[in-house]
Design a protein around this motif. Structure first.
Motif, PDB file in Angstrom:
ATOM      1  N   HIS A  87      38.274  -2.607   5.776  1.00 14.53           N
ATOM      2  CA  HIS A  87      38.641  -1.812   6.947  1.00 14.53           C
ATOM      3  C   HIS A  87      39.255  -2.689   8.042  1.00 14.53           C
ATOM      4  CE1 HIS A  87      35.476   0.757   5.024  1.00 14.53           C
ATOM      5  NE2 HIS A  87      36.422   1.653   5.216  1.00 14.53           N
ATOM      6  N   HIS A  88      38.768  -3.906   8.180  1.00 16.96           N
ATOM      7  CA  HIS A  88      39.321  -4.814   9.185  1.00 16.96           C
ATOM      8  C   HIS A  88      40.756  -5.208   8.838  1.00 16.96           C
ATOM      9  CE1 HIS A  88      35.819  -6.063  11.836  1.00 16.96           C
ATOM     10  NE2 HIS A  88      35.279  -5.200  10.996  1.00 16.96           N
ATOM     11  N   VAL A  89      41.017  -5.492   7.574  1.00 17.27           N
ATOM     12  CA  VAL A  89      42.376  -5.886   7.192  1.00 17.27           C
ATOM     13  C   VAL A  89      43.338  -4.709   7.352  1.00 17.27           C
ATOM     14  CG1 VAL A  89      43.838  -6.755   5.338  1.00 17.27           C
ATOM     15  CG2 VAL A  89      41.524  -7.651   5.620  1.00 17.27           C
ATOM     16  N   LEU A  90      42.916  -3.522   6.941  1.00 21.44           N
ATOM     17  CA  LEU A  90      43.784  -2.351   7.086  1.00 21.44           C
ATOM     18  C   LEU A  90      44.018  -2.021   8.560  1.00 21.44           C
ATOM     19  CD1 LEU A  90      42.484  -0.016   4.224  1.00 21.44           C
ATOM     20  CD2 LEU A  90      44.467  -1.551   4.233  1.00 21.44           C
ATOM     21  N   LYS A  91      43.013  -2.247   9.400  1.00 20.35           N
ATOM     22  CA  LYS A  91      43.194  -2.041  10.836  1.00 20.35           C
ATOM     23  C   LYS A  91      44.217  -3.030  11.382  1.00 20.35           C
ATOM     24  CE  LYS A  91      42.245  -0.545  15.020  1.00 20.35           C
ATOM     25  NZ  LYS A  91      42.554   0.834  15.464  1.00 20.35           N
ATOM     26  N   ALA A  92      44.138  -4.278  10.945  1.00 22.55           N
ATOM     27  CA  ALA A  92      45.105  -5.282  11.390  1.00 22.55           C
ATOM     28  C   ALA A  92      46.520  -4.893  10.968  1.00 22.55           C
ATOM     29  CB  ALA A  92      44.729  -6.654  10.831  1.00 22.55           C
ATOM     30  N   TRP A  93      46.652  -4.410   9.745  1.00 23.37           N
ATOM     31  CA  TRP A  93      47.963  -3.980   9.253  1.00 23.37           C
ATOM     32  C   TRP A  93      48.493  -2.800  10.074  1.00 23.37           C
ATOM     33  CZ3 TRP A  93      51.414  -5.939   5.874  1.00 23.37           C
ATOM     34  CH2 TRP A  93      52.450  -5.102   5.443  1.00 23.37           C
ATOM     35  N   GLU A  94      47.603  -1.913  10.446  1.00 25.46           N
ATOM     36  CA  GLU A  94      48.004  -0.724  11.211  1.00 25.46           C
ATOM     37  C   GLU A  94      48.537  -1.085  12.588  1.00 25.46           C
ATOM     38  OE1 GLU A  94      45.762   2.832  13.661  1.00 25.46           O
ATOM     39  OE2 GLU A  94      44.752   1.959  11.921  1.00 25.46           O
ATOM     40  N   ILE A  95      47.863  -1.988  13.303  1.00 30.63           N
ATOM     41  CA  ILE A  95      48.228  -2.235  14.704  1.00 30.63           C
ATOM     42  C   ILE A  95      49.271  -3.331  14.862  1.00 30.63           C
ATOM     43  CG2 ILE A  95      45.952  -1.476  15.490  1.00 30.63           C
ATOM     44  CD1 ILE A  95      45.270  -4.418  16.014  1.00 30.63           C
ATOM     45  N   LEU A  96      49.482  -4.158  13.824  1.00 31.99           N
ATOM     46  CA  LEU A  96      50.455  -5.243  13.942  1.00 31.99           C
ATOM     47  C   LEU A  96      51.867  -4.664  13.928  1.00 31.99           C
ATOM     48  CD1 LEU A  96      50.673  -8.371  14.054  1.00 31.99           C
ATOM     49  CD2 LEU A  96      50.958  -8.324  11.566  1.00 31.99           C
ATOM     50  N   PHE A  97      52.682  -5.097  14.873  1.00 34.12           N
ATOM     51  CA  PHE A  97      54.066  -4.638  14.948  1.00 34.12           C
ATOM     52  C   PHE A  97      54.914  -5.361  13.910  1.00 34.12           C
ATOM     53  CE2 PHE A  97      58.318  -5.258  17.008  1.00 34.12           C
ATOM     54  CZ  PHE A  97      58.759  -3.953  16.891  1.00 34.12           C
ATOM     55  N   GLU A  98      54.837  -6.666  13.937  1.00 32.34           N
ATOM     56  CA  GLU A  98      55.539  -7.493  12.961  1.00 32.34           C
ATOM     57  C   GLU A  98      54.883  -8.863  12.977  1.00 32.34           C
ATOM     58  OE1 GLU A  98      60.104  -7.963  11.910  1.00 32.34           O
ATOM     59  OE2 GLU A  98      59.607  -9.126  13.690  1.00 32.34           O
ATOM     60  N   GLY A  99      54.583  -9.398  11.813  1.00 36.63           N
ATOM     61  CA  GLY A  99      53.964 -10.712  11.777  1.00 36.63           C
ATOM     62  C   GLY A  99      53.168 -10.930  10.513  1.00 36.63           C
ATOM     63  N   GLU A 100      52.221 -11.894  10.576  1.00 42.65           N
ATOM     64  CA  GLU A 100      51.451 -12.288   9.400  1.00 42.65           C
ATOM     65  C   GLU A 100      49.959 -12.087   9.636  1.00 42.65           C
ATOM     66  OE1 GLU A 100      52.527 -16.093   7.632  1.00 42.65           O
ATOM     67  OE2 GLU A 100      54.347 -16.111   8.868  1.00 42.65           O
ATOM     68  N   ILE A 101      49.268 -11.799   8.548  1.00 44.04           N
ATOM     69  CA  ILE A 101      47.813 -11.628   8.565  1.00 44.04           C
ATOM     70  C   ILE A 101      47.218 -12.558   7.516  1.00 44.04           C
ATOM     71  CG2 ILE A 101      45.883 -10.041   8.194  1.00 44.04           C
ATOM     72  CD1 ILE A 101      47.861  -7.740   8.856  1.00 44.04           C
ATOM     73  N   VAL A 102      46.189 -13.298   7.900  1.00 46.75           N
ATOM     74  CA  VAL A 102      45.405 -14.082   6.947  1.00 46.75           C
ATOM     75  C   VAL A 102      43.954 -13.646   7.085  1.00 46.75           C
ATOM     76  CG1 VAL A 102      44.525 -16.365   6.344  1.00 46.75           C
ATOM     77  CG2 VAL A 102      46.956 -16.065   6.849  1.00 46.75           C
ATOM     78  N   ALA A 103      43.338 -13.283   5.963  1.00 45.40           N
ATOM     79  CA  ALA A 103      41.969 -12.773   5.999  1.00 45.40           C
ATOM     80  C   ALA A 103      41.138 -13.411   4.898  1.00 45.40           C
ATOM     81  CB  ALA A 103      41.962 -11.257   5.846  1.00 45.40           C
ATOM     82  N   ILE A 104      39.889 -13.716   5.243  1.00 44.84           N
ATOM     83  CA  ILE A 104      38.916 -14.228   4.278  1.00 44.84           C
ATOM     84  C   ILE A 104      38.014 -13.066   3.884  1.00 44.84           C
ATOM     85  CG2 ILE A 104      37.032 -15.856   3.904  1.00 44.84           C
ATOM     86  CD1 ILE A 104      38.309 -17.574   6.175  1.00 44.84           C
ATOM     87  N   LEU A 105      38.067 -12.669   2.617  1.00 50.85           N
ATOM     88  CA  LEU A 105      37.316 -11.507   2.149  1.00 50.85           C
ATOM     89  C   LEU A 105      36.405 -11.892   0.989  1.00 50.85           C
ATOM     90  CD1 LEU A 105      40.177  -8.820   1.996  1.00 50.85           C
ATOM     91  CD2 LEU A 105      38.582  -9.248   3.878  1.00 50.85           C
ATOM     92  N   ASN A 106      35.423 -11.050   0.760  1.00 45.03           N
ATOM     93  CA  ASN A 106      34.642 -11.155  -0.468  1.00 45.03           C
ATOM     94  C   ASN A 106      35.573 -10.811  -1.635  1.00 45.03           C
ATOM     95  OD1 ASN A 106      32.882 -10.791  -2.638  1.00 45.03           O
ATOM     96  ND2 ASN A 106      31.256  -9.950  -1.344  1.00 45.03           N
ATOM     97  N   ALA A 107      35.634 -11.681  -2.637  1.00 46.01           N
ATOM     98  CA  ALA A 107      36.544 -11.453  -3.765  1.00 46.01           C
ATOM     99  C   ALA A 107      36.280 -10.112  -4.440  1.00 46.01           C
ATOM    100  CB  ALA A 107      36.412 -12.591  -4.777  1.00 46.01           C
ATOM    101  N   GLU A 108      35.047  -9.639  -4.374  1.00 48.35           N
ATOM    102  CA  GLU A 108      34.691  -8.366  -4.997  1.00 48.35           C
ATOM    103  C   GLU A 108      35.486  -7.212  -4.388  1.00 48.35           C
ATOM    104  OE1 GLU A 108      32.364  -6.168  -7.811  1.00 48.35           O
ATOM    105  OE2 GLU A 108      32.820  -8.297  -7.532  1.00 48.35           O
ATOM    106  N   THR A 109      35.916  -7.362  -3.138  1.00 44.57           N
ATOM    107  CA  THR A 109      36.695  -6.316  -2.484  1.00 44.57           C
ATOM    108  C   THR A 109      37.975  -6.013  -3.252  1.00 44.57           C
ATOM    109  OG1 THR A 109      35.845  -7.027  -0.329  1.00 44.57           O
ATOM    110  CG2 THR A 109      37.834  -5.675  -0.317  1.00 44.57           C
ATOM    111  N   LEU A 110      38.593  -7.049  -3.816  1.00 43.28           N
ATOM    112  CA  LEU A 110      39.852  -6.873  -4.545  1.00 43.28           C
ATOM    113  C   LEU A 110      39.636  -6.725  -6.049  1.00 43.28           C
ATOM    114  CD1 LEU A 110      42.017  -9.535  -2.671  1.00 43.28           C
ATOM    115  CD2 LEU A 110      41.693  -7.124  -2.122  1.00 43.28           C
ATOM    116  N   LYS A 111      38.616  -7.366  -6.574  1.00 42.06           N
ATOM    117  CA  LYS A 111      38.387  -7.315  -8.020  1.00 42.06           C
ATOM    118  C   LYS A 111      37.720  -6.017  -8.460  1.00 42.06           C
ATOM    119  CE  LYS A 111      38.230 -12.306  -8.845  1.00 42.06           C
ATOM    120  NZ  LYS A 111      37.457 -13.433  -9.416  1.00 42.06           N
ATOM    121  N   ASN A 112      37.132  -5.316  -7.516  1.00 42.06           N
ATOM    122  CA  ASN A 112      36.493  -4.032  -7.834  1.00 42.06           C
ATOM    123  C   ASN A 112      36.991  -2.972  -6.851  1.00 42.06           C
ATOM    124  OD1 ASN A 112      34.828  -2.015  -8.802  1.00 42.06           O
ATOM    125  ND2 ASN A 112      33.011  -2.753  -7.710  1.00 42.06           N
TER     126      ASN A 112
END
Length: 590
Positions: free
Chosen positions: A102-127
């Motif tokens: 939810h934090h990464v998607l929120k960052a994507w939503e409010i960012l106008f243009e630029g880069e995002i770097v996020a440290i996530l639990n790998a399980e978030t993407l693998k499952n």
């Protein structure tokens, strides 16, 4: 103990890896939306000796001071409620693992243009069992990359160790900025307009918004409207700059003699727009928070000195996002501190009365906390006191602004002592409505004082109508200044007798001081009353020794021992007459 915030400080090695993921190292402004204690930010790159502009959001308010001390701006508490993302070029985060998607998607939503770097639990993407996780996976496939890392939180420098595998995610969001700026060059072409009126077209000054009655809701709505108008203005100016650059230079500019009235040839880059947006947004936010600080809800019952103290601490407040929740949080903070604020207000007025006219006060032997620091206490006379410095000329119809502010402070503090919201007939109103009578020597009554005014010499004489309120002020200030015993201590009958009868002993005390000041037929070279307030350390000690000696002598003549211990059957304590600031709290907001 349960960790509600899932706080796992980012290890140094992982922090450096995260910052190294950014492809564009031209940092316009960086946001860390789950900053914790600032561990991830310690690995920030240096900007050629310049301070990297970094804003933080942290839900645990206990960590805000740590972040500010490290030089970072705290702009909010709950990132998922944050809206002002268009001013940032980079977002870097180590969000709570349970809520990372939810934090990464929120960052994507409010960012106008630029880069995002996020440290996530790998399980978030693998499952990716949820729609949110699936959407994040698709974003990474289309706009980014990911690196899976093991044992990063089991390294030696990890403050909290966990064997979890992490995913280091990088996303790049590209706006349709170029298309928005350029538009269609041939679209809606119109003939040249000659006058400023024609250029303005059908522009009309906006009417005042028909907003709801709630002041705070109004303020937030106006702020949001102003931000949107500023955003549109910046985009329009960037578009105009791009068109202007495409037209090229004037002949005068080409020949070296023209003046470039528009600044640089092209101010339409994404970085320029972000800087312009941030500058205007910061200005609007400063104005919006200032409107709250100076609103009647906040300051109408604060003394002028209390307002200045609040304004001095306001720099940290105005960095927060201007939302209804943050405003109420700020007001709640004031309410939580109102006991201290009110006591400081009472001390301010006490000092205004005692500072410039020595006859306004009488002295008593202060509480004996220890022999070395034994001092005299002061209390205001309950019969009359005089304030100088309020001269007015014959052509004036009122007091100066500074004098009116002082009277307003008196009204607020004595209403507070009386447990009232405001004085029924305040001193400020008395001087406003009866100034000519006062100039002519009449004595006019208000709620808490009768007053006489002597405009030629500039003095106001105050005659308290309630000795109880003056006594309450004396006791509150006496306890705060440690002239009276603390709440958990008791003093003997002699102590309270000399405190309550201080006005009765005042004449004898001053006579004894004059007597002890004479040495070898010469007057003591330093006024001891001046010395204890304004002198250096040795002067204060010398003056205090002389004055306490004089007070002991006077009290001994009347058979009073202020240091006598309580008998076993005595229960003398510190009685508070009337209503006090602790008994009836002043509501600072409606």
């Amino acid at each position: 103990m349960t960790d509600h915030y899932q706080y796992y400080p980012t290890p140094a090695a992982l922090s450096h890896k995260a910052w190294a993921m950014f492809k564009n190292t031209r940092f316009v402004r960086v946001l860390e939306p789950s900053a914790g204690g600032g561990h991830l930010l310690k690995a920030k790159p240096s900007e050629h000796g310049q301070r990297l502009p970094i804003d933080c959001i942290e839900i645990d308010i206990r960590k805000h001071s740590t972040l500010r001390d490290a030089g970072f701006n705290v702009v909010g508490m709950d990132f998922l409620q944050f809206q002002s993302g268009s001013v940032y070029s980079h977002i870097i985060m180590n969000p709570p693992f349970a809520d990372g998607v939810h934090h990464v998607l929120k960052a994507w939503e409010i960012l106008f243009e630029g880069e995002i770097v996020a440290i996530l639990n790998a399980e978030t993407l693998k499952n990716p069992f949820s729609k949110e996780r699936q959407f994040l996976v698709s974003l990474i496939e289309q706009h980014g990359e990911v690196e899976f890392l093991s044992e990063m939180f089991t390294a030696e420098d990890a403050e909290r160790k966990t064997p979890v595998e992490v995913a280091l995610v990088w996303l790049q969001k590209t706006s349709t900025f170029e298309q928005d700026i350029l538009g269609s060059i041939l679209e809606d072409l119109r003939q040249d307009r000659l006058s400023a009126e024609d250029l303005a077209g059908d522009f009309q000054a906006p009417h005042e918004l028909a907003l709801p009655n709630a002041f705070i809701d109004n303020a937030v709505l106006m702020f949001n409207a102003a931000v949107e108008a500023a955003r549109q203005a910046v985009i329009s100016e960037a578009r105009a700059s791009r068109y202007r650059a495409m037209l090229g230079k004037t002949l005068g500019e080409l020949n070296g003699g023209g003046i470039n009235i528009g600044g640089s040839d092209d101010d339409s880059s994404s970085e320029s727009v972000k800087r312009a947006l941030f500058k205007r947004y910061h200005d609007l936010k400063n104005r919006a928070w200032s409107s709250i600080l100076r609103s009647t809800q906040v300051t109408s019952r604060l003394s002028s000195a209390a307002q200045k103290r609040l304004e001095a601490d306001f720099e940290t407040v105005k960095s927060l996002e201007f939302t209804v929740a943050n405003i109420y949080g700020f007001l709640q903070g004031i309410i939580d501190q109102q006991g201290d604020i009110q006591l400081a207000m009472i001390c301010d007025v006490f000092d205004a009365i005692t500072r410039y006219y020595s006859d306004n006060t009488v002295y008593f032997m202060g509480w004996k906390s220890n022999d070395k620091h034994r001092t005299l206490g002061m209390r205001i006379k309950t019969t009359r006191f005089i304030l100088p410095g309020h001269r007015s000329s014959s052509y004036q119809n009122g007091l100066s602004w500074e004098s009116q502010r002082l009277l307003a402070d008196f009204d607020k503090v004595f209403a507070l002592l009386d447990g009232k919201v405001e004085a029924a007939v305040g001193l400020e109103a008395v001087f406003h409505h009866h100034f000519h009578q006062l100039r002519n020597g009449e004595r006019v009554s208000g709620s808490y004082f009768d007053v006489r005014y002597y405009p030629g010499i500039g003095t106001i004489h105050f005659f308290p109508t309630s000795k109880t309120l003056i006594d309450s002020m004396n006791r509150l200030v006496g306890r705060q200044r440690r002239w009276l015993p603390p709440a958990d201590a008791q003093a003997g009958k002699g102590f309270w007798q000399q405190f309550e009868q201080a006005e009765k002993f005042d004449k004898a005390f001053h006579a004894e001081v004059n007597k002890q000041c004479k040495r070898d037929g010469r007057q003591y070279r330093c006024n001891p009353f001046w010395a204890i307030q304004y002198g250096g350390e040795s002067e204060r000690e010398q003056g205090n020794t002389l004055l306490t000696g004089a007070m002991h002598a006077v009290l001994a003549q009347h058979g009073i021992d202020p240091d006598a211990l309580l008998d076993s059957h005595q229960t003398d304590c510190l009685p508070f007459a009337g209503n006090t600031a602790d008994a009836k709290r002043l509501a600072l907001t409606h």
